[in-house]
Design an enzyme around this catalytic site. Structure first.
Site, PDB file in Angstrom:
ATOM      1  N   CYS A 101     -13.113  -7.497  -9.129  1.00  0.00           N
ATOM      2  CA  CYS A 101     -13.926  -6.278  -9.262  1.00  0.00           C
ATOM      3  C   CYS A 101     -14.681  -6.192 -10.583  1.00  0.00           C
ATOM      4  CB  CYS A 101     -13.054  -5.035  -9.090  1.00  0.00           C
ATOM      5  SG  CYS A 101     -12.302  -4.993  -7.470  1.00  0.00           S
TER       6      CYS A 101
ATOM      7  N   HIS B 239     -17.336   0.892 -11.072  1.00  0.00           N
ATOM      8  CA  HIS B 239     -17.033   0.051  -9.910  1.00  0.00           C
ATOM      9  C   HIS B 239     -16.543   0.954  -8.781  1.00  0.00           C
ATOM     10  CE1 HIS B 239     -15.429  -2.896  -7.283  1.00  0.00           C
ATOM     11  NE2 HIS B 239     -14.201  -2.426  -7.413  1.00  0.00           N
TER      12      HIS B 239
ATOM     13  N   ASN C 209     -15.803  -0.767  -0.799  1.00  0.00           N
ATOM     14  CA  ASN C 209     -15.653  -1.555  -2.029  1.00  0.00           C
ATOM     15  C   ASN C 209     -16.214  -2.952  -1.772  1.00  0.00           C
ATOM     16  OD1 ASN C 209     -14.782  -3.023  -4.223  1.00  0.00           O
ATOM     17  ND2 ASN C 209     -12.678  -2.260  -4.191  1.00  0.00           N
TER      18      ASN C 209
HETATM   19  O1  UT7 Z   1     -11.222  -2.701  -6.340  1.00  0.00           O
HETATM   20  C1  UT7 Z   1      -9.878  -3.107  -6.279  1.00  0.00           C
HETATM   21  C2  UT7 Z   1      -9.060  -2.059  -6.784  1.00  0.00           C
HETATM   22  N1  UT7 Z   1      -8.485  -1.322  -5.695  1.00  0.00           N
HETATM   23  C3  UT7 Z   1      -8.226  -0.057  -5.905  1.00  0.00           C
HETATM   24  O2  UT7 Z   1      -8.557   0.460  -6.934  1.00  0.00           O
HETATM   25  C4  UT7 Z   1      -7.455   0.685  -4.843  1.00  0.00           C
HETATM   26  C5  UT7 Z   1      -6.515   1.650  -5.512  1.00  0.00           C
HETATM   27  N2  UT7 Z   1      -5.676   2.366  -4.613  1.00  0.00           N
HETATM   28  C6  UT7 Z   1      -6.160   3.250  -3.711  1.00  0.00           C
HETATM   29  O3  UT7 Z   1      -7.347   3.417  -3.613  1.00  0.00           O
HETATM   30  C7  UT7 Z   1      -5.185   4.052  -2.903  1.00  0.00           C
HETATM   31  O4  UT7 Z   1      -3.880   3.810  -3.388  1.00  0.00           O
HETATM   32  C8  UT7 Z   1      -5.273   3.756  -1.386  1.00  0.00           C
HETATM   33  C9  UT7 Z   1      -6.579   4.282  -0.815  1.00  0.00           C
HETATM   34  C10 UT7 Z   1      -5.126   2.277  -1.110  1.00  0.00           C
HETATM   35  C11 UT7 Z   1      -4.132   4.469  -0.666  1.00  0.00           C
HETATM   36  O5  UT7 Z   1      -4.177   5.852  -0.954  1.00  0.00           O
HETATM   37  P1  UT7 Z   1      -2.832   6.616  -1.372  1.00  0.00           P
HETATM   38  O6  UT7 Z   1      -3.171   8.028  -1.509  1.00  0.00           O
HETATM   39  O7  UT7 Z   1      -2.284   5.896  -2.567  1.00  0.00           O
HETATM   40  O8  UT7 Z   1      -1.945   6.443  -0.082  1.00  0.00           O
HETATM   41  P2  UT7 Z   1      -0.517   5.762   0.046  1.00  0.00           P
HETATM   42  O9  UT7 Z   1      -0.619   4.293  -0.170  1.00  0.00           O
HETATM   43  O10 UT7 Z   1       0.452   6.513  -0.799  1.00  0.00           O
HETATM   44  O11 UT7 Z   1      -0.201   6.019   1.561  1.00  0.00           O
HETATM   45  C12 UT7 Z   1      -0.034   7.322   2.081  1.00  0.00           C
HETATM   46  C13 UT7 Z   1       0.245   7.208   3.575  1.00  0.00           C
HETATM   47  C14 UT7 Z   1       1.309   6.192   3.915  1.00  0.00           C
HETATM   48  O12 UT7 Z   1       2.084   6.724   4.966  1.00  0.00           O
HETATM   49  P3  UT7 Z   1       3.534   7.397   4.664  1.00  0.00           P
HETATM   50  O13 UT7 Z   1       4.351   6.310   4.028  1.00  0.00           O
HETATM   51  O14 UT7 Z   1       3.250   8.537   3.727  1.00  0.00           O
HETATM   52  O15 UT7 Z   1       3.996   7.811   6.015  1.00  0.00           O
HETATM   53  C15 UT7 Z   1       0.524   5.015   4.456  1.00  0.00           C
HETATM   54  O16 UT7 Z   1       1.241   4.225   5.388  1.00  0.00           O
HETATM   55  O17 UT7 Z   1      -0.939   6.792   4.283  1.00  0.00           O
HETATM   56  C16 UT7 Z   1      -0.632   5.688   5.140  1.00  0.00           C
HETATM   57  N3  UT7 Z   1      -1.813   4.830   5.265  1.00  0.00           N
HETATM   58  C17 UT7 Z   1      -2.784   5.066   6.161  1.00  0.00           C
HETATM   59  N4  UT7 Z   1      -2.948   6.014   7.093  1.00  0.00           N
HETATM   60  C18 UT7 Z   1      -4.068   5.979   7.846  1.00  0.00           C
HETATM   61  C19 UT7 Z   1      -2.146   3.746   4.525  1.00  0.00           C
HETATM   62  N5  UT7 Z   1      -3.323   3.270   4.940  1.00  0.00           N
HETATM   63  C20 UT7 Z   1      -3.751   4.072   5.943  1.00  0.00           C
HETATM   64  C21 UT7 Z   1      -4.891   4.074   6.769  1.00  0.00           C
HETATM   65  N6  UT7 Z   1      -5.011   5.050   7.694  1.00  0.00           N
HETATM   66  N7  UT7 Z   1      -5.887   3.178   6.633  1.00  0.00           N
END
Ligand code: UT7
Length: 333
Positions: free
Chosen positions: A114, A260, A290
């Site tokens: 990135c 980014h 992204n």
């Molecule tokens: O450029 C590279 C750098 N990358 C980044 O900067 C990404 C940084 N991280 C993020 O953007 C976020 O952490 C994510 C968008 C990846 C995830 O968001 P979050 O608010 O941290 O969600 P989470 O990982 O805590 O997941 C919350 C819930 C989980 O379910 P439970 O365990 O609460 O039941 C996941 O399984 O959301 C679920 N989940 C989804 N639900 C629907 C994860 N992915 C999805 C999805 N659709 N695509």
């Protein structure tokens, strides 16, 4: 010592638009989750047989060259940032070199994900400052839609990434011209390498093509989303403040911050920490997701096309991503 400035910008994105609703049909996800958690509404996916990482870089480069008033023959060096090269080797820089009528110039691939575009811009800046080159093409291009698996097991990753390319021409500034790259700042912390990783195919194991790797899904990217998020919201402001301090400037001097595009919530958190108004922070993640090394040159090109980069403006670029790496650049436009 010479100064370097950006004189031409271009971008290319593939034709196929994939909306959140399209993804709903392929995995257990929904538009509300993706929009709320990331700000993304749609992304582009490449067309096999038409788009390659090198060809998309070439399309973006043609536009950047034309806007700089140069031809491929004028370019002295290519710097190509990508995490999704056409081949394991050779790099995509040399593939770009054969796509357009360049001379037999050097072509360097940059592998910092990135932050790839800012690292590449920094290298271009140093080559121009030293007097070694006068005209450098800096490209960020990614095809990530085929790294992802559009399935529920990969949904955290699959909804975030898209394909695209951006390019800029970096030239030796004319004597007396105030436009210049003021400084660039590059960082890494390898202890987090495995927190955002695509491990396979890997040179660390003898049988790189072990079918169990695919059966167990170890060929897919892995991300500790929460950890990446937490580091990002700290490192972005740190890198931006470092750039401002190095130039004895303040947050209020920034005319445009181009972060980014990893997650709209990250950009918003950074904006809030710095106290910048909406009109000074550019986001386009809703339309492209992204696109890793391509996000910043795509965003910069869009700003330029909207006439939002005025001569004399202070433009700040910042990125954080896999490595971990983070970086910033300050540009007097
Ligand atoms: O450029 C590279 C750098 N990358 C980044 O900067 C990404 C940084 N991280 C993020 O953007 C976020 O952490 C994510 C968008 C990846 C995830 O968001 P979050 O608010 O941290 O969600 P989470 O990982 O805590 O997941 C919350 C819930 C989980 O379910 P439970 O365990 O609460 O039941 C996941 O399984 O959301 C679920 N989940 C989804 N639900 C629907 C994860 N992915 C999805 C999805 N659709 N695509």
């Amino acid at each position: 010592m010479y100064n370097a400035c950006i004189t031409g910008l271009g971008f290319y994105v593939p034709d196929t638009i994939v909306t959140n609703h399209d993804l709903e049909k392929l995995m257990d996800t929904n538009d509300d989750w993706i929009t709320e958690r990331s700000g993304i509404k749609q992304r582009r996916f490449f067309t096999e047989g038409k788009d390659t990482v090198a060809s998309m870089g070439a399309r973006a480069s043609e536009i950047a060259l034309q806007r700089a008033g140069l031809t491929a023959q004028d370019i002295d060096f290519i710097i190509f940032a990508t995490l999704s090269p056409d081949y394991y080797f050779p790099g995509s820089g040399v593939l770009l070199q054969r796509e357009l009528p360049f001379r037999n110039i050097g072509a360097l691939d940059v592998r910092t994900q990135c932050t790839g575009f800012i690292y590449a811009l920094s290298i271009a800046d140093q080559f121009i400052k030293s007097g070694m080159y006068q005209n450098i093409l800096v490209v960020g291009s990614e095809i990530q839609s085929n790294i992802l698996e559009c399935s529920t097991r990969n949904r955290d990753f699959a909804v975030l990434f898209g394909d695209g390319a951006g390019a800029v021409v970096v030239q030796r500034a004319k004597e007396g011209d105030t436009s210049r790259i003021l400084s660039t700042h590059l960082h890494s912390e390898g202890k987090y390498a495995e927190d955002l990783i695509l491990e396979h195919p890997s040179s660390r194991i003898k049988n790189r093509h072990d079918p169990n790797i695919i059966a167990e899904g170890r060929h897919l990217p892995f991300m500790r989303g929460n950890a990446v998020f937490k580091h990002a919201v700290t490192r972005f402001p740190e890198a931006i403040m470092e750039a401002l301090d190095a130039n004895k400037l303040q947050i209020s001097d920034i005319d445009m911050l181009v972060p980014h595009q990893a997650n709209l919530r990250i950009s918003k958190a950074v904006q809030e920490k710095l106290g910048l108004p909406d009109e000074k922070v550019y986001n386009n993640i809703d339309r492209y997701g992204n696109t890793t090394a391509a996000t910043i040159p795509i965003a910069l090109t869009e700003l330029w096309e909207m006439d939002k980069l005025k001569k004399g403006d202070l433009v700040c670029l910042a990125a954080f991503g896999s490595g971990f790496t983070w970086a910033s650049a300050l540009i007097r436009w």
